[in-house]
Write an enzyme that holds these catalytic residues in place. Sequence first.
Site, PDB file in Angstrom:
ATOM      1  N   CYS A 599       0.809  -1.219   0.000  1.00 21.18           N
ATOM      2  CA  CYS A 599       0.000   0.000   0.000  1.00 21.18           C
ATOM      3  C   CYS A 599       0.838   1.262   0.000  1.00 21.18           C
ATOM      4  CB  CYS A 599      -0.913   0.018   1.230  1.00 21.18           C
ATOM      5  SG  CYS A 599      -2.060  -1.373   1.317  1.00 21.18           S
ATOM      6  N   CYS A 657      16.418  28.634 -18.582  1.00 19.26           N
ATOM      7  CA  CYS A 657      16.706  27.708 -19.686  1.00 19.26           C
ATOM      8  C   CYS A 657      15.829  26.478 -19.569  1.00 19.26           C
ATOM      9  CB  CYS A 657      18.179  27.330 -19.699  1.00 19.26           C
ATOM     10  SG  CYS A 657      18.711  26.436 -18.224  1.00 19.26           S
TER      11      CYS A 657
END
Length: 707
Positions: A599, A657
């Site tokens: 889980c 960038c």
Amino acid sequence: MSLSSGGWTPTPGFTPDQSAALPTHYGASQSQLGCQTVLMSVRVSVCHSGIRPLCLPGAGDESLRLQLSMDPGKSGEFRLSLQDSSGTGRSVTIAEFDLGTVNYEVKSPKCHELSLVAPPHDRISFNFRCEQEAQEWATVVLSSLREAQRVAPQDNGPQRPLDGLNLQNTMILQRTEETCIELTRAIEAGDMQAASAFAATLARQHATLKIQPSAGEYEDTEISLAVVVEDSSSSCCVTVKVFPHMTTAALKQQMFLEYGFHPRVQRWVIGQCLCTDQRSLASYGVHQDGDTAFLYLLSARHARLTLQVLQQDQESALLLSSPSLSLPTPPLPATSANGPSSLDQRPYTTLPPRLHTSSSTERRNISEIKDLINLEMPQLNEALSPNTASTQGWSCPSCTYINKPTRPGCEICSTNRPENYIIPGGYRPDQLELRRIQQEKEAIRQYQQAREEERRENFARLVMMDSQDLLPNPEPVDCRICYMDLQPGEGVLLRECLHCFCRECLRSVIMLSEEPEVSCPYRDDTYSCACSLQEREIRALVPAEEYERWLQRGLSVAESRCEGSYHCATPDCLGWCVYEDTVNVFHCPVCRKHNCLICKSIHEGMNCKQYQDDLAARAINDSAARRTTQLLKTLVQSGEAMHCPQCGIIVQKRDGCDWLRCTVCHTEICWVTRGPRWGPKGPGDTSGGCRCNVNNQKCHPKCQNCH
């Protein structure tokens, strides 16, 4: 009458018929051989140049002979006569000369010239039939001529009684010799006062002395001297048998006799010293077999040596070195400063001064002399001819020196022994060779012992250096970051690359680094160091808190780069693990919580089904969770955010960038291509990723510096 040196002398023994056959101004006589010993006779043809004709009616060239004779009872009494043996059956003397007052010159190999010293200076040219006969004749005549000239001053007249001046000179010479003897005794006894007094006496007399150590001061053992002979174009090695007490002048004379090198062209170098003629070989360090000397040969022009002088000295040396003559060998022209002498006058002693009157002894000595003279340079030919005797050993391929069979390298030039040479099976080394072999073994043992000791010292030094976390700089350097001058021990020498920096600069590099591997900060215009700092160097440079933070940064990067990693679900917990197929629960060693790997959460007290049902129920009722989920989906769909290609979390570009890095797994991402920047091998791998700037091409037309 017959022609003699300087004029006409009466010669008895002519018959009336023979006298009538001669011109009125020329006399001929029969050779008187009753008291003369003929040394040599050869056939010649004559060409006369002078004011008197030299001819005999009816005599041809084939009947003329040159004859050299001597008087056994008179030292230096040589006669040179021209004989005619045509028709009469008896030899007739055409001309006879006293050898002491004529000049004899070799014009060509087959033409010689005789001239009178006194007026009218007539010249007679003799032409020989072959060169060998002319050379033999020249050897005998020139040697006899020098002997006659040497003895001539002693035979000018009967010896007169000593006058007062001669008696005085004799007394002075006696006192000088006695003083020299006393000086020698005083020096041997160590009496400095007496030696000084005798030396002062000799100095006041201006006595000419020659002082040299006695032969008893040297070892009287013959040794083998290795001589390296060199000239301007070639070199070779020879072995010469010498005595340590020999002078350099004697060694030059020996090389002249054995190899034909005139003393004028010889320059000897022993022990880096230019040898002088008066010093002994022992004074230059020549004491045992194998000592080396260097002989440098000058050109004949540089030594002012003519061919005639060389031939004369060779003839004299060969005659004087013969045991049959039993005469002491006088030295060749003295040289000054190991160079040629400017004097051309030299003493010569060629033939015995007096022969016995016994006929058998006379014939034996004459034959020995003729046999010696007829040989063409016998010692030189034997010395220069190859040694045909079988010698055990191997010849050096470089210098041709014959070495002992067991010697691994050349004794002269150190060239290795030929690989195909095999030591003879029955060979037994001599004592000298056994000693050399023992010395080589001892040298090898000492070398191995010294090498082992050096290795132990190096190992101990390396162990000591390895025990230190930081290596200090051994010499002054400049820090390449702050440009401070660092004295020895003030800087840190990096182990990987041996670059040196100060401690403060290295500490700042470690604290500002975002990578777990701290690279060496060395940079210049052409080189960037790719090595890294070691863990113990980092631990010694930074405080404990910074060191723990650096370790945690390394664990975080390792977790993010590990594909099967799972982080503990407890908030702010640093624990994490790696998935395994057979393990479903992770017990965190940090927070002590149990994480369900199926889980991917902590649901203590519930199983996985119960937890998932509870989670779905809470998501329906939690409006905040729904709005957050919807916002993230909208950002991804509009292109303002994207899923990390490695871990799947949502990342967003704010500005700048097109390069960005995942905050979880630290994967470098190309924003414009929505994929990884590099290939599977990490930074620098262009086999995958966006491949920007490969072959000078951008990864996308809209790329804004993703690299």
